[in-house]
Write an enzyme that holds these catalytic residues in place. Structure first.
Site, PDB file in Angstrom:
ATOM      1  N   PHE A   1       1.025  -1.576   0.259  1.00  0.00           N
ATOM      2  CA  PHE A   1      -0.568  -0.109  -0.011  1.00  0.00           C
ATOM      3  C   PHE A   1       0.890   1.192   0.264  1.00  0.00           C
ATOM      4  CE2 PHE A   1      -2.598   2.949   2.356  1.00  0.00           C
ATOM      5  CZ  PHE A   1      -3.760   3.103   1.853  1.00  0.00           C
TER       6      PHE A   1
ATOM      7  N   ASP B   1       1.472  -6.036   8.248  1.00  0.00           N
ATOM      8  CA  ASP B   1      -0.068  -4.155   8.281  1.00  0.00           C
ATOM      9  C   ASP B   1      -1.690  -5.624   8.212  1.00  0.00           C
ATOM     10  OD1 ASP B   1      -2.107  -2.906   7.099  1.00  0.00           O
ATOM     11  OD2 ASP B   1      -0.348  -1.923   6.289  1.00  0.00           O
TER      12      ASP B   1
ATOM     13  N   TYR C   1     -11.838   1.083   9.708  1.00  0.00           N
ATOM     14  CA  TYR C   1     -13.046   0.204   9.231  1.00  0.00           C
ATOM     15  C   TYR C   1     -12.893   0.080   7.620  1.00  0.00           C
ATOM     16  CZ  TYR C   1      -9.315   3.242   6.729  1.00  0.00           C
ATOM     17  OH  TYR C   1      -7.863   3.462   5.905  1.00  0.00           O
ATOM     18  N   LYS C   2     -12.246  -0.877   7.759  1.00  0.00           N
ATOM     19  CA  LYS C   2     -12.452  -1.814   6.365  1.00  0.00           C
ATOM     20  C   LYS C   2     -12.790  -3.151   7.006  1.00  0.00           C
ATOM     21  CE  LYS C   2      -8.516  -0.433   4.217  1.00  0.00           C
ATOM     22  NZ  LYS C   2      -7.067  -0.729   3.782  1.00  0.00           N
TER      23      LYS C   2
ATOM     24  N   ARG D   1     -11.626  -4.290  -7.924  1.00  0.00           N
ATOM     25  CA  ARG D   1     -11.466  -5.642  -6.289  1.00  0.00           C
ATOM     26  C   ARG D   1     -12.982  -5.362  -6.181  1.00  0.00           C
ATOM     27  NH1 ARG D   1      -7.841  -2.579  -1.794  1.00  0.00           N
ATOM     28  NH2 ARG D   1      -9.951  -1.237  -1.869  1.00  0.00           N
TER      29      ARG D   1
HETATM   30  C1  LIG Z   1      -6.284   0.880   3.757  1.00  0.00           C
HETATM   31  C2  LIG Z   1      -5.290   0.502   4.447  1.00  0.00           C
HETATM   32  C3  LIG Z   1      -4.281   1.966   5.122  1.00  0.00           C
HETATM   33  C4  LIG Z   1      -4.940   2.734   5.581  1.00  0.00           C
HETATM   34  O1  LIG Z   1      -3.986   3.592   6.172  1.00  0.00           O
HETATM   35  P1  LIG Z   1      -4.403   4.964   6.502  1.00  0.00           P
HETATM   36  O2  LIG Z   1      -3.331   5.523   7.667  1.00  0.00           O
HETATM   37  O3  LIG Z   1      -6.107   4.951   7.948  1.00  0.00           O
HETATM   38  O4  LIG Z   1      -5.213   5.652   5.721  1.00  0.00           O
HETATM   39  C5  LIG Z   1      -3.147   1.389   5.579  1.00  0.00           C
HETATM   40  N1  LIG Z   1      -2.157   0.245   4.695  1.00  0.00           N
HETATM   41  C6  LIG Z   1      -2.654  -0.938   3.776  1.00  0.00           C
HETATM   42  C7  LIG Z   1      -2.572  -1.990   2.822  1.00  0.00           C
HETATM   43  C8  LIG Z   1      -4.368  -0.501   3.799  1.00  0.00           C
HETATM   44  O5  LIG Z   1      -4.916  -1.628   2.769  1.00  0.00           O
END
Ligand SMILES: *Cc1c(COP(=O)(O)O)cnc(C)c1O
Length: 416
Positions: free
Chosen positions: A129, A201, A226-227, A375
């Site tokens: 990410f 992560d 939030y996911k 996705r």
């Molecule tokens: C969604 C996601 C994030 C989001 O990070 P925020 O700081 O909450 O915006 C981070 N890492 C991964 C792998 C994600 O999928």
């Protein structure tokens, strides 16, 4: 050939079917984007009213004590812990995933230096990410000690890239794009054998697949609420540090909530000895409060039961797509091997963005990730087998008729 009837039978036999009632899902919508923003738990509305009207409105400042606001980060951490193989008192819910990554990466690099390590490489994946990689770049610049990011293009290359110059391996367990799932235990062992520390992560793992951080002897983990955890838009993230390492590490965002005695109000920083050290400032209590509503659904089942259904849903998606879309240039990106599959499926199509927009117009919500990736998050708490069947049916129709070619789909929305 699978029929829609078969899928309806699978739904009728699904032991998790009742959990869908925990969520508000608009009629006529097939929501396959819970991997980006989980839907609203029914309970969240009453909880929001309670926290805004009573705890804030009436309780005012006394709610820090009386409503337990001061312990909310650890209280919620304790509820996330069993989902990720962590123990009570080992997880806090706070800040964002990006900020928590900064904290644990800084702590890991600092620990390596204190151990006398000269390793200066942060190992990750090109397809990690972007925010994770950006944070690592920013921290490396700030520290100015010669850290470099080494990125591999394919999971199979990690083993070769794991050399003794690696200080920290920073991997997202389930890749946000491909849905590829890494083996935490195997890669952690590989890292440790080479003197490296690991940061996992879990943004696309927590609440999606069973995770056993302690069993894998992992070092640090972070992730979103939030996911798959359905905590609400922008809800605070979580952070875990292995209990063996916690007494040895320091994180640099030394705000007062990370202090051993925040209300002593004395000059001179002294880190909390607990996982509270990974807090920083005051929490967004309204948002934080709602995280609990999402977690309540997980307490009614097990990650193993959820995993079983998740794999059945993704298997079904593949089977339907194979049967009906094979004549279109749609390429499956997600591994067929269960061992390496998360809970979303990704397909590549040259015009993936337009197809996703056309699907949304037909009531199927997936999302698009650059480049060319469509996705679909299949979340066992509420996605039904019939929905998967219908979604692939609509996808096939859009591809057959080429309705994605409509000019209005070419223009990009701000958020894809
Ligand atoms: C969604 C996601 C994030 C989001 O990070 P925020 O700081 O909450 O915006 C981070 N890492 C991964 C792998 C994600 O999928």
């Amino acid at each position: 050939m699978l029929s829609r009837d078969d899928c309806q039978k699978m739904d009728a036999l699904d032991p998790l079917a009742a959990l869908r009632n925990d969520f508000v899902l608009p009629d006529g919508l097939i929501y396959l984007d819970g991997n980006s923003l989980g839907p609203r738990p029914r309970a969240a509305l009453a909880r929001a009213t309670q926290v805004v009207d009573q705890e804030w409105g009436r309780g005012l400042v006394s709610s820090w004590n009386d409503a337990g606001w001061h312990r909310l980060s650890t209280h919620l951490g304790d509820k996330i812990a069993p989902l990720i193989g962590a123990g009570a008192g080992e997880v806090v819910v706070t800040d964002t995933t990006s900020i928590n990554l900064f904290k644990v990466l800084a702590a890991a690099l600092q620990l390596q230096t204190e151990r006398g390590s000269n390793a200066r490489v942060i190992l990750s994946e090109t397809s990690n990410f972007p925010s994770d990689l950006y944070m690592a770049e920013g921290l490396s610049d700030l520290l100015d000690r010669g850290y470099t990011l080494k990125l591999v293009d394919h999971p199979d290359e990690i083993a070769n890239a794991m050399t003794t110059d690696v200080a920290v391996m920073m991997i997202t367990q389930v890749n946000y794009k491909s849905g590829y799932m890494h083996d935490i235990a195997a890669l952690t062992k590989l890292a440790h054998d080479n003197g490296a520390l690991t940061i996992w992560d879990l943004a696309h793992s927590a609440g999606a697949v069973p995770v056993d951080l302690k069993g894998a002897q992992a070092d640090f983990a972070i992730g979103c609420t939030y996911k798959y955890l359905n905590g609400g838009p922008g809800a605070p993230a979580f952070v875990w540090v292995s209990p063996q390492l916690l007494p040895l590490v320091r994180q640099p965002l030394t705000g007062w909530w990370s202090h051993a005695k925040p209300f002593a109000m004395k000059p001179g920083y002294e880190a909390s000895r607990g996982i509270e050290q990974f807090l920083c400032g005051t929490q967004p209590i309204v948002s934080l409060s709602l995280v609990e509503c999402g977690l309540e659904s997980f307490a009614k089942t097990s990650m193993n039961a959820l995993r079983e259904k998740s794999l059945a849903l993704t298997d079904l998606f593949f089977a339907c797509a194979q049967e009906r879309c094979a004549h279109h240039p749609v390429k499956l990106v997600t591994p067929l091997n269960h061992k390496h599959r998360g809970s979303h499926v990704s397909f590549e199509h040259e015009n993936g963005y337009e197809v996703i927009r056309a699907l949304a117009d037909r009531g199927v919500i997936g999302d698009y990730r650059e480049p060319k990736i469509m996705r679909f998050g299949l979340t066992p708490l509420y996605t039904t087998f019939t929905e998967v069947w219908d979604a692939v049916d609509i996808l096939t129709d859009i591809l057959d008729r080429e309705s994605w070619r409509d000019a209005r789909y070419a223009e990009r929305n701000a958020v894809t």
